[in-house]
Scaffold this active site. Sequence first.
Site, PDB file in Angstrom:
ATOM      1  N   LYS A   1      40.332  42.469  24.101  1.00 20.53           N
ATOM      2  CA  LYS A   1      39.275  42.355  25.181  1.00 20.53           C
ATOM      3  C   LYS A   1      37.928  43.218  24.808  1.00 20.53           C
ATOM      4  O   LYS A   1      38.086  44.131  24.006  1.00 20.53           O
ATOM      5  CB  LYS A   1      40.935  42.983  26.422  1.00 20.53           C
ATOM      6  CG  LYS A   1      39.261  43.440  27.577  1.00 20.53           C
ATOM      7  CD  LYS A   1      40.664  44.037  28.497  1.00 20.53           C
ATOM      8  CE  LYS A   1      39.950  43.302  29.743  1.00 20.53           C
ATOM      9  NZ  LYS A   1      40.999  44.448  30.411  1.00 20.53           N
TER      10      LYS A   1
ATOM     11  N   SER B   1      41.724  41.017  34.843  1.00 18.03           N
ATOM     12  CA  SER B   1      39.899  40.942  34.636  1.00 18.03           C
ATOM     13  C   SER B   1      40.538  40.826  32.372  1.00 18.03           C
ATOM     14  O   SER B   1      39.406  40.552  32.374  1.00 18.03           O
ATOM     15  CB  SER B   1      40.144  42.960  34.573  1.00 18.03           C
ATOM     16  OG  SER B   1      40.433  43.557  33.204  1.00 18.03           O
TER      17      SER B   1
ATOM     18  N   SER C   1      46.204  44.237  35.230  1.00 17.48           N
ATOM     19  CA  SER C   1      44.954  43.133  34.622  1.00 17.48           C
ATOM     20  C   SER C   1      45.510  42.338  33.646  1.00 17.48           C
ATOM     21  O   SER C   1      44.710  41.844  32.386  1.00 17.48           O
ATOM     22  CB  SER C   1      43.567  44.381  33.942  1.00 17.48           C
ATOM     23  OG  SER C   1      43.173  43.934  35.305  1.00 17.48           O
TER      24      SER C   1
END
Lengths: 485, 491, 95
Positions: free
Chosen positions: B79, B158, B182
């Site tokens: 990420k 996210s 997330s």
Amino acid sequence: MTYIIEGQTGDWEVVVGLEVHAQIASKAKLFSGSATEFGARPNTQVSLVDAAMPGMLPVINEYCVEQAVKTGLGLKARINLESVFERKNYFYADLPQGYQISQYLKPVVGEGVVVIALPGAAPREVGIERLHMEQDAGKSLHDQDPRRTYVDLNRSGVALMEIVSKPDLRSPEEAGFFVRKIRSIVRYLGTCDGNMEQGSMRADVNVSVRKVGETGYRTRAEIKNVNSIRFIMETIEHEAERQVEVYETGGEVVQETRLYDADLGLTRSMRAKEFAHDYRYFPDPDLLPLVLSQEYVDTIAATLPELPDDKNARFISDYGLSPYDAGVLVAERETAEYFETVARGRDAKQAANWVTGNLFGALNKKGLTITASPVSAENLGALLDLMADDTISGRIAKDVFEQMMDTGKAPGAIVEEKGLKQITDTGPIEEAVDRVIAGNPDQARQYRDGNGKTLGWFMGQVMKATGGKANPKLVNQILRAKLRE
Amino acid sequence: MTMLTGLTIAQARDGLDKGDFSAEELAGAHIEAVERVRHLNAFITETPELALDAARASDARRAAGGALGAMDGIPIAIKDLFCTEGVLTTAGSHILDGFVPPYESTVTANLKAGGAVMLGKTNLDEFAMGSSNMTSYYGPVINPWKAADGKHRVPGGSSGGSAAAVAARAALGAIGTDTGGSIRQPGAFTGTVGMKPTYGRCSRWGVVAFASSLDQPGPMTRTVRDAAIMLQAMAGFDAKDSTSAPRDLPDFEGALASGVKGMRIGIPNEYRMDGTPKEVENLWRKGIQWFKDMGAETVDVSLPHTKYALPTYYIVAPAEASSNLARYDGVRYGLRVPGDSLDDQYELTRAEGFGDEVRRRVMIGTYVLSAGYYDAYYLKAQKVRTLIAQDFRNAFEDVDVLLTPTTPSAAFVIGEKMDDPIAMYLNDIFTVPASMAGLPAISVPAGLSRDGLPLGLHLIAPAFDEITLFRAAAALEEAADFTARPGETGE
Amino acid sequence: MSLDTETVRAIARLARIRVPGDAQDELANELSNILGWVEQLAEVDTDGVAPMTSVADMTWPRRDDTVTDGDCRAKVLANAPERHDGFYTVPKVVE
Ligand SMILES: [Mg+2]
Ligand SMILES: [Zn+2]
């Protein structure tokens, strides 16, 4: 002693509270492993944490916590076993995180008390509101470039103790003495070097005025970052006068932050704040509450050195010093230690006189501190010993001392080298006395006619004739006897 | 080479050990897959050269008999919230334009020290603020799952880029961060396993901060076993993070086979919410039955403050974020929009650098901390948070693990809910409570919606009891036997 | 709680985010909606409840007082949009 500002409408007094920022004498910063040394090249003592790079996190320096606790104990203050680091949020060029990690609702140290003693006044207690730990900001340089401000983060994250007094101070002098006292305490404790020139100590000064007799407080102004005791005193003086004038011309003092301009000798409002301050304090979620055990605090308490007030009391009772001398001698830990080395096993009052008189005078002249004194405490003690056992006279001692200051040599060596040993044999003294009397029959007659003053003149002549080395007591005895013959 | 991208991490590890293929071949297959699914926009930065170098180094180690562990040679996606040394790190934000960290986050450093091969940095909601991946400056991510209506779905957020990459077989695993869901919500939306460890298990050092008291890195994989393997390589005490737990790591993978016989599974009453679609409720009921069938006992429990978790979160997280994001000021890194004065520069830089959602949250956070409002909002929220954590502690007196749905719906159409922040926030209604209490939780793919989109079930365990969490998750995975595959993969 | 545009301007200033005049009303609306929604917390009885200070239940980790970091100016300045002579630079600040 009261400090009064005489206004058109009556007498005013000043009310002062100080926030003293003292840099913790640590090698590394409060929340990072960068160095704290003074004077490094810009941005060379900056870690990624200090520069607030994304994802960087603070980890507390345990030594700094210990120093804060120690200082709290030195201020006879309550130690809070649980304290909390909070973020004080504001934007500024030299505040890389956009917040300062500080302590707000729960500081590590609570209320305490400090005693100040102004000459000729009874000692007075000044309340300590709190002591908290916080990070210093970086440094902005505004005069390097016409269009830019330069930012150096070397100080960013350096550990500070903010020592907040109650609004108990009533004159510039008291404020000066208070800061000196705080400096003395932290230096005794070794928690801060107290060096104001290098910014290790500085103060925010809160000033308000009120009519004599009023009990409430009026609106105060805060003068930020004043970096010498003289400036602290001056800023109070000028700000108090300004406020009195504001009131007396029908105005109101507004709560604001001001700066002291030493060149102009006045305080001025910091650029009309475009943005009202709202620091939005909240507990720093990157740090846990700081929880200390009572044992931890007790262990630190056990290592505390004797502090100036206790030392002062002991010097008065043990050495029979005057409160004034004691006060002068304990102000700096190094001076007190020097004095005790000299006084141990000797005449303490004489030791005090030599230290506060001859030594301080000579050091002053050379611009030296006591730690850099060419005359060590041991050597000064030895000099006193030479006087005590009549090896040299007090007069010679002064000469010897001067040479000790210049050369750093031991007094015995100087006396030996220069043949300054006192003459205590009566033979040579009698010889000298005879010679002087024989050479000055008129003066001898005057003495016999009852003019006692002449004896002093003869003393001087004999001492001169013996190069100052004759034992004055013996000279005196022999002179009297021979003149009477 | 198509086969290689379909492996699990465990299978790839065994294949590498046996010499069935090399790490370089494995990396190569995944680099091609990344290219093939580029239209999904799952990656912000691809790092094929670095991947091949790392893979070759891994092969050399293995040849010399010195493989570093289970992750050695395994290609993964990171990420883009983790700082990676020498590789652009954006947090999905315009304001970090061009930022190349001179340092490596602890979690990615741990993975790399274990031989993991980084394929690239994945897309995310800006500063991890979002549940859709639509707030990224780098554009939305497309969910590799296709619904019957043919409209593109969000992968969740996210960590949507990471979830999409794993689901699309473009990486064997990925790492994400979970602040309020997330990792778990995108896991559920993409039919993958998303695991949030106990707060403090994985270091936050080097992870761009969103909400410090909630942020927690975790693994995103296609199987529960893979999540256990990855967590083992990511987690551990880090002296650089004051909130990192000084605890030894148990053997997570070793816990998987233990089964759930006799385990007490709590079913929280308050998670039965009005308006939850039937298909979600049905799946939950199915999950309860699976556990019963496997010999576990299911017990109704009460978590009375559940409904307040989400509003509490939307005070605490923005408050912390408003402060954490103050450092993006155009002075030391990233975007700078010149202004006449320093304040001008701050305001212009931050106005241009932050997207709408970030701006919204920074402003809400600034407001709830401001003078006169702190007590009513922030302090109140932290008190409610204490009650939420207490609810869980009470429940865990009686049960070993809690079972709930992961999300109130399957993945929604890209662009939906953008004009209604609260509707968007409700996506995390089932995941946020565990976040508020710092508890470990996992989403396991468990079924399909009417539209053929994946749905997840969610397990929550007591703090630092990941062992129980993995045990229950492995059993759930086996019972659910989720074999459906997304329409768009890199194969 | 409904925020007026004046308050929104004040928050925007505190947060150093410029919000153009024509966007302030809409933003005030959005923020008011969110605040109105979170205000349901008011109904929770929190008398005598301590605010959560940390989800982690542990002692504070400490660092020794040794210099282990810093002296990496190149790294510190590497990403700066503007720098000079080893300093970061910003538009002139008048105190
Ligand atoms: Mg102050
Ligand atoms: Zn301060």
